[in-house]
Design a protein around this motif. Structure first.
Motif, PDB file in Angstrom:
ATOM      1  N   PHE A 199       0.764  -1.308  -0.005  1.00  0.00           N
ATOM      2  CA  PHE A 199       0.119   0.035  -0.165  1.00  0.00           C
ATOM      3  C   PHE A 199       0.927   1.155  -0.146  1.00  0.00           C
ATOM      4  O   PHE A 199       0.513   2.181  -0.719  1.00  0.00           O
ATOM      5  CB  PHE A 199      -0.940  -0.140   1.159  1.00  0.00           C
ATOM      6  CG  PHE A 199      -1.688   1.464   1.396  1.00  0.00           C
ATOM      7  CD1 PHE A 199      -2.759   1.671   0.541  1.00  0.00           C
ATOM      8  CD2 PHE A 199      -1.330   2.256   2.236  1.00  0.00           C
ATOM      9  CE1 PHE A 199      -3.431   2.837   0.698  1.00  0.00           C
ATOM     10  CE2 PHE A 199      -1.826   3.355   2.487  1.00  0.00           C
ATOM     11  CZ  PHE A 199      -2.918   3.808   1.740  1.00  0.00           C
ATOM     12  N   LEU A 200       1.975   1.185   0.873  1.00  0.00           N
ATOM     13  CA  LEU A 200       2.690   2.478   1.034  1.00  0.00           C
ATOM     14  C   LEU A 200       3.235   2.775  -0.358  1.00  0.00           C
ATOM     15  O   LEU A 200       3.762   3.746  -0.803  1.00  0.00           O
ATOM     16  CB  LEU A 200       3.827   2.185   1.913  1.00  0.00           C
ATOM     17  CG  LEU A 200       3.385   2.810   3.273  1.00  0.00           C
ATOM     18  CD1 LEU A 200       4.276   2.338   4.434  1.00  0.00           C
ATOM     19  CD2 LEU A 200       2.982   4.120   3.324  1.00  0.00           C
ATOM     20  N   ASP A 201       3.734   1.472  -1.221  1.00  0.00           N
ATOM     21  CA  ASP A 201       4.412   1.575  -2.513  1.00  0.00           C
ATOM     22  C   ASP A 201       3.321   2.377  -3.427  1.00  0.00           C
ATOM     23  O   ASP A 201       3.668   3.156  -4.292  1.00  0.00           O
ATOM     24  CB  ASP A 201       4.769   0.199  -3.007  1.00  0.00           C
ATOM     25  CG  ASP A 201       5.787  -0.428  -2.295  1.00  0.00           C
ATOM     26  OD1 ASP A 201       6.418   0.306  -1.536  1.00  0.00           O
ATOM     27  OD2 ASP A 201       5.892  -1.650  -2.415  1.00  0.00           O
ATOM     28  N   ILE A 202       2.082   1.899  -3.527  1.00  0.00           N
ATOM     29  CA  ILE A 202       1.117   2.541  -4.242  1.00  0.00           C
ATOM     30  C   ILE A 202       0.985   3.863  -4.080  1.00  0.00           C
ATOM     31  O   ILE A 202       1.093   4.822  -4.721  1.00  0.00           O
ATOM     32  CB  ILE A 202      -0.141   1.574  -4.003  1.00  0.00           C
ATOM     33  CG1 ILE A 202       0.116   0.149  -4.588  1.00  0.00           C
ATOM     34  CG2 ILE A 202      -1.318   2.257  -4.907  1.00  0.00           C
ATOM     35  CD1 ILE A 202      -0.978  -0.798  -4.443  1.00  0.00           C
ATOM     36  N   LEU A 203       0.763   4.245  -2.737  1.00  0.00           N
ATOM     37  CA  LEU A 203       0.593   5.632  -2.394  1.00  0.00           C
ATOM     38  C   LEU A 203       1.585   6.640  -2.744  1.00  0.00           C
ATOM     39  O   LEU A 203       1.566   7.661  -3.448  1.00  0.00           O
ATOM     40  CB  LEU A 203       0.549   5.558  -0.872  1.00  0.00           C
ATOM     41  CG  LEU A 203       0.118   7.333  -0.264  1.00  0.00           C
ATOM     42  CD1 LEU A 203      -1.230   7.546  -0.925  1.00  0.00           C
ATOM     43  CD2 LEU A 203      -0.217   6.961   1.441  1.00  0.00           C
ATOM     44  N   ASN A 204       3.046   6.129  -2.452  1.00  0.00           N
ATOM     45  CA  ASN A 204       4.029   6.874  -2.813  1.00  0.00           C
ATOM     46  C   ASN A 204       4.173   7.110  -4.434  1.00  0.00           C
ATOM     47  O   ASN A 204       4.504   8.368  -4.898  1.00  0.00           O
ATOM     48  CB  ASN A 204       5.422   6.361  -2.203  1.00  0.00           C
ATOM     49  CG  ASN A 204       5.792   6.537  -0.892  1.00  0.00           C
ATOM     50  OD1 ASN A 204       6.162   7.849  -0.752  1.00  0.00           O
ATOM     51  ND2 ASN A 204       5.428   5.803   0.023  1.00  0.00           N
ATOM     52  N   VAL A 205       3.965   6.031  -5.183  1.00  0.00           N
ATOM     53  CA  VAL A 205       3.918   6.152  -6.445  1.00  0.00           C
ATOM     54  C   VAL A 205       2.767   7.097  -7.103  1.00  0.00           C
ATOM     55  O   VAL A 205       3.194   7.978  -7.983  1.00  0.00           O
ATOM     56  CB  VAL A 205       3.773   4.642  -7.456  1.00  0.00           C
ATOM     57  CG1 VAL A 205       3.513   4.965  -8.684  1.00  0.00           C
ATOM     58  CG2 VAL A 205       5.041   3.819  -7.088  1.00  0.00           C
ATOM     59  N   PHE A 206       1.752   6.991  -6.374  1.00  0.00           N
ATOM     60  CA  PHE A 206       0.798   7.933  -6.855  1.00  0.00           C
ATOM     61  C   PHE A 206       1.027   9.326  -6.575  1.00  0.00           C
ATOM     62  O   PHE A 206       0.870  10.418  -7.478  1.00  0.00           O
ATOM     63  CB  PHE A 206      -0.641   7.635  -6.011  1.00  0.00           C
ATOM     64  CG  PHE A 206      -1.687   8.352  -6.293  1.00  0.00           C
ATOM     65  CD1 PHE A 206      -2.501   8.572  -7.617  1.00  0.00           C
ATOM     66  CD2 PHE A 206      -2.052   9.345  -5.354  1.00  0.00           C
ATOM     67  CE1 PHE A 206      -3.514   9.483  -7.627  1.00  0.00           C
ATOM     68  CE2 PHE A 206      -3.368  10.258  -5.351  1.00  0.00           C
ATOM     69  CZ  PHE A 206      -3.953  10.547  -6.610  1.00  0.00           C
ATOM     70  N   LEU A 207       1.759   9.675  -5.409  1.00  0.00           N
ATOM     71  CA  LEU A 207       2.164  11.031  -5.306  1.00  0.00           C
ATOM     72  C   LEU A 207       3.049  11.457  -6.229  1.00  0.00           C
ATOM     73  O   LEU A 207       3.367  12.453  -6.532  1.00  0.00           O
ATOM     74  CB  LEU A 207       2.551  11.121  -3.742  1.00  0.00           C
ATOM     75  CG  LEU A 207       1.369  11.061  -2.462  1.00  0.00           C
ATOM     76  CD1 LEU A 207       1.858  10.817  -1.171  1.00  0.00           C
ATOM     77  CD2 LEU A 207       0.313  12.077  -2.725  1.00  0.00           C
TER      78      LEU A 207
END
Length: 216
Positions: A199-207
């Motif tokens: 989830f943190l991977d996805i969130l950081n990529v999104f940002l």
């Protein structure tokens, strides 16, 4: 705390890894839903509340590492709290983009889905041991954080774009590492921690994509 590459116990077969994958991705989906709920609830909160939610969310993440071997319900509850609080923390950023550049939100979401799917599939499929890549990405991430601090005080031409592109490169590696962990491990108890990492991977990529599309 990371037993990713430990030998599998006797009797655990591919089915165990498949169960771990299904459970982990279920947790990722649930955490994402709670993140969306937190972002909705926190859309009118002041920045100070968002910052407090950010700190508490990472306290929940740290607590998960202590709870994972003691109580699965407690670990899952901490994961849920982490997702909800992280949504509250990011809410001001999402509200800002929604009001000033809503197109960037949809572009970043689509790019994130493609990015995570591509590198997640690559990490899950590869048979090459990515342990060394995990170490490299960790120290590269530390360097990126230091570079971000420098950008606060020093005006570097295209610094934000460079920061975002470097971040995407680092998280491409981390996504591959985390998805390889899903294939190599059969420890279902680790599913909440793996879900938090993905989830943190996805969130950081999104940002990172948000910053890139903002500067298009």
């Amino acid at each position: 705390m990371d037993d990713t590459y430990a030998p599998r116990p006797a009797g655990l077969a591919v089915g165990g890894a498949a169960t771990l994958f299904a459970r982990t991705m279920g947790y990722v989906a649930a955490t994402t839903g709670l993140f969306a709920l937190g972002a909705y609830l926190g859309r009118g909160f002041p920045a100070l509340v968002a910052f407090g939610a950010y700190l508490v969310s990472f306290a929940a993440l740290i607590a998960m590492h202590f709870a994972v071997r003691r109580s699965r319900p407690a670990t899952v509850a901490l994961l849920a709290a982490f997702g909800l609080l992280m949504g509250v923390a990011v809410a001001p950023t999402l509200v800002h983009y929604a009001s000033t550049d809503p197109q960037a939100l949809w572009q970043a979401a689509a790019a994130t889905a493609l990015f995570v799917t591509a590198f997640g599939a690559a990490g899950y499929a590869t048979r090459r041991d990515l342990t060394a890549l995990a170490r490299i990405c960790f120290w590269a991430l530390v360097g990126l954080l230091l570079f971000g601090i420098v950008l606060i005080f020093v005006n570097i031409p295209n610094g934000a774009l460079v920061y975002s592109v470097l971040g995407l490169v680092i998280f491409a590696g981390l996504i591959m590492v985390d998805f390889q962990r899903l294939r190599r491990s059969s420890d279902v108890a680790s599913a909440p921690l793996l879900a938090a990492a993905i989830f943190l991977d996805i969130l950081n990529v999104f940002l990172f994509f948000l910053r890139i599309f903002r500067g298009r």
